[in-house]
Write an enzyme that holds these catalytic residues in place. Structure first.
Site, short mmCIF file in Angstrom:
data_model
loop_
_atom_site.label_atom_id
_atom_site.label_comp_id
_atom_site.label_asym_id
_atom_site.label_seq_id
_atom_site.Cartn_x
_atom_site.Cartn_y
_atom_site.Cartn_z
N ASN A 208 -52.07 12.44 91.70
CA ASN A 208 -50.70 12.07 91.32
C ASN A 208 -50.68 11.65 89.86
OD1 ASN A 208 -51.28 9.10 91.19
ND2 ASN A 208 -51.62 9.40 93.39
N ASP A 277 -51.81 9.82 100.11
CA ASP A 277 -51.58 9.61 101.54
C ASP A 277 -52.31 10.65 102.38
OD1 ASP A 277 -49.87 7.40 101.19
OD2 ASP A 277 -48.19 8.73 100.75
N LYS A 287 -65.21 28.11 94.97
CA LYS A 287 -63.86 28.25 94.41
C LYS A 287 -63.02 29.24 95.21
CE LYS A 287 -61.39 29.64 90.24
NZ LYS A 287 -61.52 30.16 88.85
N PHE A 323 -47.83 -2.87 95.61
CA PHE A 323 -46.90 -2.20 94.68
C PHE A 323 -46.20 -1.06 95.42
CE2 PHE A 323 -49.08 -4.55 91.54
CZ PHE A 323 -48.36 -4.47 90.34
N LYS A 337 -41.89 -2.14 103.22
CA LYS A 337 -43.34 -2.06 102.98
C LYS A 337 -43.98 -3.44 103.04
CE LYS A 337 -46.72 0.02 99.84
NZ LYS A 337 -46.92 0.86 98.63
N LYS A 341 -46.91 -4.01 105.82
CA LYS A 341 -48.29 -4.18 105.34
C LYS A 341 -48.74 -5.65 105.36
CE LYS A 341 -47.98 0.20 104.00
NZ LYS A 341 -48.63 1.33 104.66
#
Length: 408
Positions: A208, A277, A287, A323, A337, A341
């Site tokens: 990401n 995730d 490859k 975060f 969240k 959590k």
């Protein structure tokens, strides 16, 4: 942190004196009030006019020049200073201080000040390794002087080795550290930062946009405020913060193992990493080649372990901060969240906002507590966001302390 802080910058007579101009400039840029004091030999390398232009203050070079303010010059400077930084600090200057000599303006005010004194040595590698210099530095460290270790590399004299003036960034970081409150002394802080990489084949991976800047800022501030700090980081282009135990990892499963292990050690856990995730179910060992006529490629993904959920399940009396990088319904998603959590605090930002997304040095965030109350912060540097996070954690610690006292 340096805004309006009074810093005396001592410049001594070495070739690295020219770098002191950049140190002065960076201190000013961060809001510090800088008074430059130069030894006579320093003026042979860089003119006082250079530092006067940068600091907007007259430069002190002469012990016996008429003082512009009431009182005795070196005492006035010594009393006003919140920190004395000597950059570069030559072997001669170090030897003088260690021997209690005060024969110029700089050494005299160092003898008179109650402020911390931070030395940034710069000299030939053989001089730095000389036993007399080593013993002088050890003596000063025992007496509470602070040190920025010189860097290793090519020296002006042509030698290679340890003796270069430390990088400007490292010097400024030690200034910040010296002037920060040590309200987390004795605390152990674990921070996670950066992205993870989930391999597809030997040349490709899923990841990401996380730069790691927020997490690194959190780790830096934790250390500044006295905490014993470990930073578990996915792959980034950032230098590990000075004085922080650094653990590089690659994949989500790597971070899961490292985070659960270090969480047992920590008092405070701040998970600022952007963990994938999902990962490819079956990474291939060679490859993946593009086939003629093949327009689509399907990857089967499987879920990665949920680091924050697992730590929240085991957190006990630890403080846990998460975060949330969102694109909509910021407060709602953050509250959800936080509850799922088992967090004490959550910091959320809308990554679609300019100045708040991945890769920026700034952030626009809000923080939500266990009662669901959200407090928004304006755009500010990520290091300033980190300071505010630790202010909130400090408030939580004080609240817990009062609750324990009431029960007792």
């Amino acid at each position: 942190m340096l805004t309006k802080r009074e810093i005396v910058l001592g410049v001594t007579g070495g070739i690295a004196a020219y770098k002191a101009a950049e140190v002065c400039r960076e201190l000013i840029r961060r809001g510090a009030e800088v008074q430059v004091v130069m030894t006579p030999n320093a003026t042979r390398f860089v003119t006082p006019l250079t530092f006067q232009a940068l600091s907007s203050r007259p430069v002190v070079t002469d012990m016996f020049a008429p003082w512009q303010e009431p009182g005795i010059g070196h005492i006035q400077l010594a009393d006003r200073a919140e920190l004395v930084l000597v950059a570069p600090a030559t072997a001669n200057l170090i030897g003088k201080i260690a021997s209690g000599l005060a024969d110029d303006m700089l050494t005299t005010l160092i003898m008179a000040t109650k402020a911390p004194v931070l030395l940034a040595p710069a000299m030939n590698v053989n001089m730095y390794e000389n036993m007399i210099v080593r013993e002088n530095l050890k003596k000063l460290l025992r007496r509470g002087y602070l040190l920025v270790e010189p860097a290793v590399g090519e020296l002006a004299c042509g030698w290679e080795g340890k003796g270069r003036l430390a990088e400007i960034e490292d010097i400024i970081e030690e200034v910040e550290h010296a002037l920060s409150p040590k309200d987390f002394l004795g605390k152990r802080v674990m921070v996670t930062a950066g992205p993870t990489r989930e391999p597809i084949d030997p040349v490709r991976y899923l990841t990401n946009y996380s730069s790691g800047k927020m997490g690194y800022a959190v780790a830096r501030v934790a250390r500044r405020r006295g905490a014993d700090t470990v930073l578990i980081s996915g792959p980034t282009a950032l230098r590990p913060p000075t004085g922080v135990r650094f653990m590089p990892v690659a994949s989500a499963r790597d971070m899961f193992k490292a985070a659960l292990k270090e969480a047992e050690w920590a008092d405070i856990i701040i998970k600022a990493s952007a963990v994938a995730d999902y990962r490819p179910l079956k990474p291939v060992t060679s490859k993946i080649k593009k086939s003629k006529g093949q327009e689509k490629l399907t990857l089967e993904l499987t879920e990665n372990p949920d680091i924050l959920f697992e730590i929240g399940r085991r957190k006990g009396e630890r403080i846990l901060v998460g975060f949330a990088a969102e694109t909509s319904d910021l407060v709602k998603n953050a509250r959800t969240k936080l509850k799922e959590k088992n967090l004490d605090l959550i910091v959320a930002n809308d990554v679609t906002q300019p100045g708040a997304g991945f890769g920026y040095d700034t952030n626009i965030a809000l923080i939500v507590d266990q009662e669901g109350k959200a407090h928004r912060w304006p755009q500010m540097r990520k290091v300033d966001v980190a300071e505010k996070i630790f202010d909130r954690i400090q408030s939580l610690l004080e609240k817990k302390k009062k609750q324990v006292a009431k029960k007792g």
